[in-house]
Scaffold this motif. Sequence first.
Motif, PDB file in Angstrom:
ATOM      1  N   ASP A 106       3.152  -7.654   2.024  1.00 55.44           N
ATOM      2  CA  ASP A 106       2.587  -8.976   2.277  1.00 55.44           C
ATOM      3  C   ASP A 106       3.175  -9.869   1.190  1.00 55.44           C
ATOM      4  N   PHE A 107       4.282 -10.541   1.515  1.00 57.99           N
ATOM      5  CA  PHE A 107       5.043 -11.296   0.528  1.00 57.99           C
ATOM      6  C   PHE A 107       4.458 -12.689   0.349  1.00 57.99           C
ATOM      7  N   GLY A 108       4.248 -13.063  -0.903  1.00 57.59           N
ATOM      8  CA  GLY A 108       3.759 -14.395  -1.224  1.00 57.59           C
ATOM      9  C   GLY A 108       4.595 -15.017  -2.320  1.00 57.59           C
ATOM     10  N   LYS A 109       4.421 -16.302  -2.514  1.00 57.84           N
ATOM     11  CA  LYS A 109       5.174 -17.015  -3.557  1.00 57.84           C
ATOM     12  C   LYS A 109       4.955 -16.415  -4.940  1.00 57.84           C
ATOM     13  N   LYS A 110       3.706 -16.069  -5.239  1.00 59.47           N
ATOM     14  CA  LYS A 110       3.366 -15.576  -6.570  1.00 59.47           C
ATOM     15  C   LYS A 110       3.220 -14.060  -6.640  1.00 59.47           C
ATOM     16  N   ARG A 111       2.654 -13.474  -5.586  1.00 60.62           N
ATOM     17  CA  ARG A 111       2.348 -12.045  -5.589  1.00 60.62           C
ATOM     18  C   ARG A 111       2.793 -11.394  -4.287  1.00 60.62           C
ATOM     19  N   VAL A 112       3.002 -10.083  -4.379  1.00 60.54           N
ATOM     20  CA  VAL A 112       3.341  -9.284  -3.208  1.00 60.54           C
ATOM     21  C   VAL A 112       2.326  -8.159  -3.103  1.00 60.54           C
ATOM     22  N   GLY A 113       1.597  -8.138  -1.995  1.00 58.75           N
ATOM     23  CA  GLY A 113       0.662  -7.052  -1.736  1.00 58.75           C
ATOM     24  C   GLY A 113       1.411  -5.926  -1.048  1.00 58.75           C
ATOM     25  N   LEU A 114       1.113  -4.694  -1.461  1.00 62.30           N
ATOM     26  CA  LEU A 114       1.803  -3.529  -0.905  1.00 62.30           C
ATOM     27  C   LEU A 114       0.798  -2.493  -0.432  1.00 62.30           C
ATOM     28  N   ALA A 115       1.105  -1.891   0.697  1.00 63.52           N
ATOM     29  CA  ALA A 115       0.300  -0.805   1.242  1.00 63.52           C
ATOM     30  C   ALA A 115       1.262   0.258   1.751  1.00 63.52           C
ATOM     31  N   VAL A 116       0.761   1.465   1.886  1.00 71.34           N
ATOM     32  CA  VAL A 116       1.627   2.571   2.282  1.00 71.34           C
ATOM     33  C   VAL A 116       0.830   3.562   3.128  1.00 71.34           C
ATOM     34  N   THR A 117       1.539   4.271   3.983  1.00 70.19           N
ATOM     35  CA  THR A 117       0.888   5.325   4.758  1.00 70.19           C
ATOM     36  C   THR A 117       0.934   6.629   3.979  1.00 70.19           C
ATOM     37  N   ASP A 118       0.156   7.567   4.438  1.00 72.51           N
ATOM     38  CA  ASP A 118       0.288   8.933   3.958  1.00 72.51           C
ATOM     39  C   ASP A 118       1.585   9.496   4.578  1.00 72.51           C
ATOM     40  N   PRO A 119       2.080  10.636   4.121  1.00 69.86           N
ATOM     41  CA  PRO A 119       3.327  11.173   4.678  1.00 69.86           C
ATOM     42  C   PRO A 119       3.283  11.445   6.183  1.00 69.86           C
ATOM     43  N   LEU A 120       2.103  11.675   6.738  1.00 65.67           N
ATOM     44  CA  LEU A 120       1.986  11.917   8.184  1.00 65.67           C
ATOM     45  C   LEU A 120       1.870  10.621   8.980  1.00 65.67           C
ATOM     46  N   GLN A 121       1.830   9.500   8.283  1.00 62.25           N
ATOM     47  CA  GLN A 121       1.748   8.171   8.894  1.00 62.25           C
ATOM     48  C   GLN A 121       0.494   7.992   9.749  1.00 62.25           C
ATOM     49  N   LEU A 122      -0.616   8.481   9.237  1.00 65.44           N
ATOM     50  CA  LEU A 122      -1.883   8.357   9.949  1.00 65.44           C
ATOM     51  C   LEU A 122      -2.776   7.266   9.383  1.00 65.44           C
ATOM     52  N   ILE A 123      -2.765   7.110   8.057  1.00 65.22           N
ATOM     53  CA  ILE A 123      -3.701   6.210   7.394  1.00 65.22           C
ATOM     54  C   ILE A 123      -2.948   5.246   6.488  1.00 65.22           C
ATOM     55  N   ALA A 124      -3.327   3.987   6.544  1.00 63.98           N
ATOM     56  CA  ALA A 124      -2.769   2.973   5.643  1.00 63.98           C
ATOM     57  C   ALA A 124      -3.688   2.849   4.432  1.00 63.98           C
ATOM     58  N   SER A 125      -3.087   2.805   3.250  1.00 66.29           N
ATOM     59  CA  SER A 125      -3.854   2.671   2.015  1.00 66.29           C
ATOM     60  C   SER A 125      -3.259   1.575   1.145  1.00 66.29           C
ATOM     61  N   LYS A 126      -4.129   0.872   0.454  1.00 64.97           N
ATOM     62  CA  LYS A 126      -3.697  -0.147  -0.493  1.00 64.97           C
ATOM     63  C   LYS A 126      -2.889   0.556  -1.581  1.00 64.97           C
ATOM     64  N   LEU A 127      -1.726  -0.008  -1.916  1.00 67.14           N
ATOM     65  CA  LEU A 127      -0.899   0.574  -2.967  1.00 67.14           C
ATOM     66  C   LEU A 127      -1.067  -0.212  -4.267  1.00 67.14           C
ATOM     67  N   THR A 128      -0.615  -1.454  -4.277  1.00 70.81           N
ATOM     68  CA  THR A 128      -0.699  -2.274  -5.482  1.00 70.81           C
ATOM     69  C   THR A 128      -0.325  -3.705  -5.143  1.00 70.81           C
ATOM     70  N   THR A 129      -0.353  -4.548  -6.138  1.00 74.32           N
ATOM     71  CA  THR A 129       0.137  -5.916  -6.043  1.00 74.32           C
ATOM     72  C   THR A 129       1.069  -6.126  -7.228  1.00 74.32           C
ATOM     73  N   VAL A 130       2.225  -6.730  -6.971  1.00 69.58           N
ATOM     74  CA  VAL A 130       3.172  -7.008  -8.054  1.00 69.58           C
ATOM     75  C   VAL A 130       3.563  -8.484  -7.997  1.00 69.58           C
TER      76      VAL A 130
END
Length: 139
Positions: free
Chosen positions: A8-32
């Motif tokens: 989720d790209f923004g001017k100031k911050r980028v929100g990141l999420a990732v799936t588990d290796p089986l691609q079943l569940i999305a989880s919040k990763l971090t913001t940079v």
Amino acid sequence: MARILAIDFGKKRVGLAVTDPLQLIASKLTTVPSHQIFDFLKDYFQKEQVEKVIIGYPLQMNNEASEAVLYINPFLKRFQKLYPDMPLEQVDERFTSRMAFQTMIDAGLKKKDRQNKATIDAVSATIILQSYLEQKKFR
């Protein structure tokens, strides 16, 4: 299987999420911070196997691109130049920030925590990714 990463790209911050290796569940990763995203991606791609990247692409109600594409398009161009073999898919992100805020209310986060825009960005990325996974099931 490899993970799917959502941005989720923004001017100031980028929100990141990732799936588990089986691609079943999305989880919040971090913001940079936006200016650090390519350093973060370089490190992350070295540590984790990523099959595809999903990026929220802001559309207006008439399905035309919003003003935010002025800073997202340069990111997309640079990403594709740095990672030409990484599949990149754009996903409509309308209302994800509003949905993220409501999700945080529903989860019982205190008002002070809900005002943290970095948290909203990461939750938005998670919503983008979870929506993508749900649509993928029906394709």
